[in-house]
Design a protein around this motif. Structure first.
Motif, mmCIF file in Angstrom:
data_model
loop_
_atom_site.group_PDB
_atom_site.id
_atom_site.type_symbol
_atom_site.label_atom_id
_atom_site.label_comp_id
_atom_site.label_asym_id
_atom_site.label_seq_id
_atom_site.Cartn_x
_atom_site.Cartn_y
_atom_site.Cartn_z
ATOM 1 N N THR A 103 0.825 -1.209 0.000
ATOM 2 C CA THR A 103 0.000 0.000 0.000
ATOM 3 C C THR A 103 0.859 1.257 0.000
ATOM 4 O O THR A 103 0.485 2.258 -0.607
ATOM 5 C CB THR A 103 -1.001 0.017 1.177
ATOM 6 N N HIS A 104 2.022 1.211 0.648
ATOM 7 C CA HIS A 104 2.952 2.341 0.587
ATOM 8 C C HIS A 104 3.405 2.567 -0.859
ATOM 9 O O HIS A 104 3.444 3.702 -1.344
ATOM 10 C CB HIS A 104 4.170 2.101 1.494
ATOM 11 N N ALA A 105 3.708 1.481 -1.551
ATOM 12 C CA ALA A 105 4.150 1.579 -2.945
ATOM 13 C C ALA A 105 3.030 2.089 -3.853
ATOM 14 O O ALA A 105 3.286 2.873 -4.772
ATOM 15 C CB ALA A 105 4.665 0.231 -3.433
ATOM 16 N N GLY B 284 4.694 4.962 -5.453
ATOM 17 C CA GLY B 284 5.411 4.459 -6.630
ATOM 18 C C GLY B 284 6.760 3.846 -6.297
ATOM 19 O O GLY B 284 7.497 3.433 -7.184
ATOM 20 N N GLU B 285 7.083 3.735 -5.021
ATOM 21 C CA GLU B 285 8.365 3.165 -4.580
ATOM 22 C C GLU B 285 8.167 1.687 -4.249
ATOM 23 O O GLU B 285 7.738 1.333 -3.157
ATOM 24 C CB GLU B 285 8.874 3.918 -3.347
ATOM 25 N N TRP B 286 8.489 0.825 -5.206
ATOM 26 C CA TRP B 286 8.163 -0.598 -5.103
ATOM 27 C C TRP B 286 9.278 -1.471 -4.546
ATOM 28 O O TRP B 286 9.050 -2.640 -4.239
ATOM 29 C CB TRP B 286 7.760 -1.128 -6.486
ATOM 30 N N GLN B 287 10.494 -0.972 -4.401
ATOM 31 C CA GLN B 287 11.619 -1.849 -4.100
ATOM 32 C C GLN B 287 11.438 -2.651 -2.806
ATOM 33 O O GLN B 287 11.735 -3.846 -2.782
ATOM 34 C CB GLN B 287 12.935 -1.070 -4.058
ATOM 35 N N GLU B 288 10.948 -2.035 -1.739
ATOM 36 C CA GLU B 288 10.789 -2.786 -0.481
ATOM 37 C C GLU B 288 9.783 -3.927 -0.642
ATOM 38 O O GLU B 288 9.974 -5.005 -0.082
ATOM 39 C CB GLU B 288 10.365 -1.857 0.657
ATOM 40 N N PHE B 289 8.723 -3.700 -1.407
ATOM 41 C CA PHE B 289 7.766 -4.778 -1.666
ATOM 42 C C PHE B 289 8.420 -5.847 -2.541
ATOM 43 O O PHE B 289 8.316 -7.043 -2.239
ATOM 44 C CB PHE B 289 6.500 -4.234 -2.331
ATOM 45 N N LEU B 290 9.092 -5.426 -3.603
ATOM 46 C CA LEU B 290 9.748 -6.391 -4.491
ATOM 47 C C LEU B 290 10.775 -7.243 -3.751
ATOM 48 O O LEU B 290 10.945 -8.426 -4.057
ATOM 49 C CB LEU B 290 10.404 -5.669 -5.669
ATOM 50 N N GLU C 31 5.426 -1.262 -11.834
ATOM 51 C CA GLU C 31 5.795 0.036 -12.407
ATOM 52 C C GLU C 31 4.688 0.532 -13.344
ATOM 53 O O GLU C 31 4.393 1.728 -13.382
ATOM 54 C CB GLU C 31 7.138 -0.056 -13.127
ATOM 55 N N TYR C 32 4.066 -0.362 -14.076
ATOM 56 C CA TYR C 32 2.927 -0.007 -14.924
ATOM 57 C C TYR C 32 1.765 0.512 -14.075
ATOM 58 O O TYR C 32 1.119 1.506 -14.429
ATOM 59 C CB TYR C 32 2.494 -1.223 -15.744
ATOM 60 N N VAL C 33 1.510 -0.143 -12.952
ATOM 61 C CA VAL C 33 0.449 0.302 -12.040
ATOM 62 C C VAL C 33 0.731 1.732 -11.585
ATOM 63 O O VAL C 33 -0.146 2.598 -11.630
ATOM 64 C CB VAL C 33 0.315 -0.656 -10.829
ATOM 65 N N SER C 34 1.964 2.001 -11.174
ATOM 66 C CA SER C 34 2.309 3.344 -10.715
ATOM 67 C C SER C 34 2.172 4.383 -11.821
ATOM 68 O O SER C 34 1.690 5.485 -11.573
ATOM 69 C CB SER C 34 3.736 3.372 -10.150
ATOM 70 N N ALA C 35 2.572 4.040 -13.026
ATOM 71 C CA ALA C 35 2.433 4.973 -14.147
ATOM 72 C C ALA C 35 0.959 5.235 -14.458
ATOM 73 O O ALA C 35 0.578 6.364 -14.772
ATOM 74 C CB ALA C 35 3.156 4.424 -15.378
ATOM 75 N N PRO D 26 -0.584 10.440 -9.464
ATOM 76 C CA PRO D 26 0.560 10.347 -8.558
ATOM 77 C C PRO D 26 0.485 9.238 -7.513
ATOM 78 O O PRO D 26 1.381 9.100 -6.709
ATOM 79 C CB PRO D 26 0.561 11.712 -7.873
ATOM 80 N N GLY D 27 -0.555 8.430 -7.494
ATOM 81 C CA GLY D 27 -0.616 7.320 -6.533
ATOM 82 C C GLY D 27 -2.045 6.993 -6.159
ATOM 83 O O GLY D 27 -2.974 7.751 -6.416
ATOM 84 N N ILE D 28 -2.216 5.845 -5.524
ATOM 85 C CA ILE D 28 -3.520 5.368 -5.078
ATOM 86 C C ILE D 28 -3.536 5.421 -3.549
ATOM 87 O O ILE D 28 -2.582 5.005 -2.897
ATOM 88 C CB ILE D 28 -3.768 3.909 -5.515
ATOM 89 N N THR D 29 -4.633 5.869 -3.001
ATOM 90 C CA THR D 29 -4.783 5.939 -1.554
ATOM 91 C C THR D 29 -5.728 4.845 -1.081
ATOM 92 O O THR D 29 -6.835 4.709 -1.603
ATOM 93 C CB THR D 29 -5.361 7.314 -1.146
#
Length: 132
Positions: free
Chosen positions: A20-22, A26-32, A63-67, A71-74
Motif C-alpha cells: 500500500t505504501h508503494a 510508486g516506490e516498489w523496491q521494499e515490496f519487491l 511500475e505499470y500500475v504506478s504509471a 501520482p498514486g492510489i490511496t
C-alpha cells in the motif's frame, strides 16, 4: 491459530504495508524485496491478464500500475483480512486518478507466503468505479 498460520499472517501484513505504501508513492523496491525469485501473479485484465511469472515481470507490472495511477492510489479502508496456513486475502477500497481520471474501487489481493517471502499474488476488483 497455529504457529505457521500466525507467521503467514505476520509476513503477509508486512508485505501489505509495503504494497500500500508503494501504491501511494510508486516506490516498489521494499515490496519487491519480499518476493521469491519464482514469484508469480495473476491479474484479471489488460496487458498483464492471466498468469505472469518471475520477479522481473512483477517489477514491470507494478511500475505499470504506478504509471497508470500517477501520482498514486490511496487506501481508503481495509474491510477484511482472511488467512490460513499459506494464504492471506486483503479486501480494501482505494481511490486516486487513473490516467488522470477519478478512480475508486473495491479490491481483493491474495498473498501466498513461503517462509518469510511472498511467492504468489492474485488480484480481483471492480464495483465502485473505473478499473484498468
Amino acid at each position: 491459530m497455529t504457529q505457521n498460520a500466525e507467521n503467514t499472517l505476520k509476513i503477509a501484513q508486512q508485505a501489505f504495508e509495503k504494497f500500500t505504501h508503494a501504491l501511494a508513492t510508486g516506490e516498489w523496491q521494499e515490496f519487491l524485496d519480499m518476493l521469491t525469485e519464482d514469484f508469480n501473479f495473476w491479474f484479471p485484465v489488460g496487458k498483464f491478464h492471466g498468469l505472469n511469472e518471475g520477479k522481473a515481470r512483477a517489477k514491470e507490472f507494478f511500475e505499470y500500475v504506478s504509471a497508470s495511477f500517477h501520482p498514486g492510489i490511496t487506501l481508503t479502508s481495509l474491510d477484511r483480512v482472511t488467512s490460513n496456513e499459506t494464504t492471506v486475502v486483503f479486501e480494501f477500497r482505494d481511490e486516486g486518478l487513473l490516467f488522470g481520471e477519478p478512480y475508486k474501487n473495491r479490491i481483493a489481493v491474495s498473498f501466498d507466503v513461503r517462509g518469510d517471502k511472498i511467492c504468489a499474488y492474485r488480484e480481483y476488483f471492480g464495483s465502485d468505479g473505473k478499473s484498468y
